[in-house]
Design an enzyme around this catalytic site. Sequence first.
Site, PDB file in Angstrom:
ATOM      1  N   ASP A  39      -5.822   0.934   4.452  1.00 40.84           N
ATOM      2  CA  ASP A  39      -4.367   0.975   4.230  1.00 40.84           C
ATOM      3  C   ASP A  39      -3.462   1.067   5.468  1.00 40.84           C
ATOM      4  O   ASP A  39      -3.745   1.825   6.384  1.00 40.84           O
ATOM      5  CB  ASP A  39      -3.980   2.206   3.411  1.00 40.84           C
ATOM      6  CG  ASP A  39      -4.887   2.469   2.249  1.00 40.84           C
ATOM      7  OD1 ASP A  39      -5.764   1.657   1.979  1.00 40.84           O
ATOM      8  OD2 ASP A  39      -4.712   3.517   1.612  1.00 40.84           O
ATOM      9  N   TRP A 306     -10.621  -3.153  -2.386  1.00 40.45           N
ATOM     10  CA  TRP A 306     -11.891  -2.396  -2.427  1.00 40.45           C
ATOM     11  C   TRP A 306     -12.989  -3.167  -3.150  1.00 40.45           C
ATOM     12  O   TRP A 306     -14.166  -3.005  -2.849  1.00 40.45           O
ATOM     13  CB  TRP A 306     -11.681  -1.039  -3.111  1.00 40.45           C
ATOM     14  CG  TRP A 306     -10.872  -0.109  -2.266  1.00 40.45           C
ATOM     15  CD1 TRP A 306      -9.591   0.297  -2.513  1.00 40.45           C
ATOM     16  CD2 TRP A 306     -11.261   0.496  -1.027  1.00 40.45           C
ATOM     17  NE1 TRP A 306      -9.171   1.132  -1.500  1.00 40.45           N
ATOM     18  CE2 TRP A 306     -10.166   1.274  -0.579  1.00 40.45           C
ATOM     19  CE3 TRP A 306     -12.417   0.469  -0.247  1.00 40.45           C
ATOM     20  CZ2 TRP A 306     -10.191   2.013   0.603  1.00 40.45           C
ATOM     21  CZ3 TRP A 306     -12.446   1.197   0.939  1.00 40.45           C
ATOM     22  CH2 TRP A 306     -11.349   1.958   1.353  1.00 40.45           C
TER      23      TRP A 306
HETATM   24  C1  FRU Z   1      -6.261   3.382  -0.884  1.00 40.41           C
HETATM   25  C2  FRU Z   1      -6.963   4.681  -0.528  1.00 40.41           C
HETATM   26  C3  FRU Z   1      -5.964   5.812  -0.522  1.00 40.41           C
HETATM   27  C4  FRU Z   1      -6.603   6.798   0.396  1.00 40.41           C
HETATM   28  C5  FRU Z   1      -7.275   5.919   1.404  1.00 40.41           C
HETATM   29  C6  FRU Z   1      -8.565   6.454   1.958  1.00 40.41           C
HETATM   30  O1  FRU Z   1      -6.877   2.251  -0.400  1.00 40.41           O
HETATM   31  O2  FRU Z   1      -8.006   4.906  -1.443  1.00 40.41           O
HETATM   32  O3  FRU Z   1      -5.650   6.319  -1.782  1.00 40.41           O
HETATM   33  O4  FRU Z   1      -5.677   7.646   0.985  1.00 40.41           O
HETATM   34  O5  FRU Z   1      -7.510   4.674   0.775  1.00 40.41           O
HETATM   35  O6  FRU Z   1      -9.006   5.713   3.055  1.00 40.41           O
END
Ligand code: FRU
Length: 497
Positions: A39, A306
Amino acid sequence: MVSQTLREARKYEETMEKCIGEAARPAFHLCPRVGWMNDPNGFSFYKGEYHLFYQYYPYDSVWNQMHWGHAVSRDLLHWTYLPAALAPDTAFDKDGCFSGSAVELPDGRQLLIYTGVVKEPLVDGSFREIQTQCIAVGDGRDYEKYSGNPVLDGESLPEGGSRSDFRDPRIWMEEDGTYRCVVGNCTENHDGRILLYESRDGLCWDFVSILAENKNRFGRMWECPDFFELDGKYVLLTSPQDMMPRGFEYHNGNGTLCLIGSYDRENHVFVQEQDQAIDYGIDFYAPQTVLAPDGRRIMIGWMQNWDTCNLRDTKHVWFGQMSLPRELSIKNGRLFQRPVRELDAMRGREVRYENVAFEGITRLPGVTGRRIDMELVLHVDESLQGERGLQKFAVRFAQDDVCHTAVSFRPHESLLKIDRKFSGSRRAFIHQRRSLVPVRDGKLKLRMILDRFSAEVFVNDGEQTLTLTFYTDQSAEGISFYSDGRAVMDVVKYDLC
Ligand code: FRU
């Protein structure tokens, strides 16, 4: 004080980035300095530059203990890496510094708010994550974690809120100088909701309201919220996990959601009017926006998902890219996105064709490349005329004798498809996605931005976008057009340099 953990990460990334040649990275999309990126975090304009932090694990190209990587840019396209900003080095974030955001304080310092993760052992030997919101304050390069961390924890949750799914704070300053932040959360039944908090100083926070609730409509847990005013409406962006497909609007798995509506200031709740996906392609997730000094609302997303991280090039010691920064607007109740106008300055050699009528396969001299900005208008009405009217139209790019990636359109179904199954992948997972796109004034307009390992397709001036990554050898730079039946099109192509 820079901790040992952060010092090591900084030393490692500085050494390792030298092993990555310039041509082995995207040209104008940010990828991690080395290792893994997810992110966008802390997307902000601070001290005359855009700052973009990112979820980062420098030591491997897979997700692991989260750090914050850091880069700055003046034009949102040419990025300079700065040393990693945060490492999991305190009792409150020892298992990860998860996503968060940034705001400038009145004294000129920058405040970062992020999710601290700690794994708590359970009696059966397994673990559960406890997520809290933490703060670090700094000067745009070095950040010191606040001694009062965490600033939001289980105590700050409304009834029934999960302490394991309480993350991704998005902060902003109100006109009166006080702060607000929205945080993703879910109920014990994993139903997503967005919580609103307020603060006078950015450090001490109070719960205000449940700003929005999923009520089992769009997936389960809602990650990475963003909330802002745009063109007289209020927009809530979030990335739901565990989506169920709905027609061609939403697909299975991790999705993106844009809710458009109004804000009931008295009760502090968002009143939803419309919903839509943010991106209809394969690789887009967890976007975050910045309000530029000139008033533009600019969004950048993780150009991955993901569910699709398995498509990768093992030659690279980095993984993950950011999307192009996109200017947002609302027209006819929909979110529109267009590449930031800064991209126009990168447009080089122009090649232009008008009213090209063809059937079968055609190539246009000068129309090739893997770093290009191409605008294509398909004259659908004209193409449908005559004996063999248009059945299917396709643009194939990143093409050589074996490989290509394609965008195709079937006018009778109004379906646009992106397809990377011939991009050189040896794995069987998601390679295609389709989207229902309207023909407007007899035309389908596609603007395609290619940058070595990705394509972003902006449909009908940004009414929809479809984003995907691919790792076809860079020598595959052919572009061809295919038409089953007669097609009439205009093409303008620029090299991006
Ligand atoms: C979204 C996420 C967030 C979290 C981060 C962990 O892609 O799952 O909710 O903060 O990635 O890397």
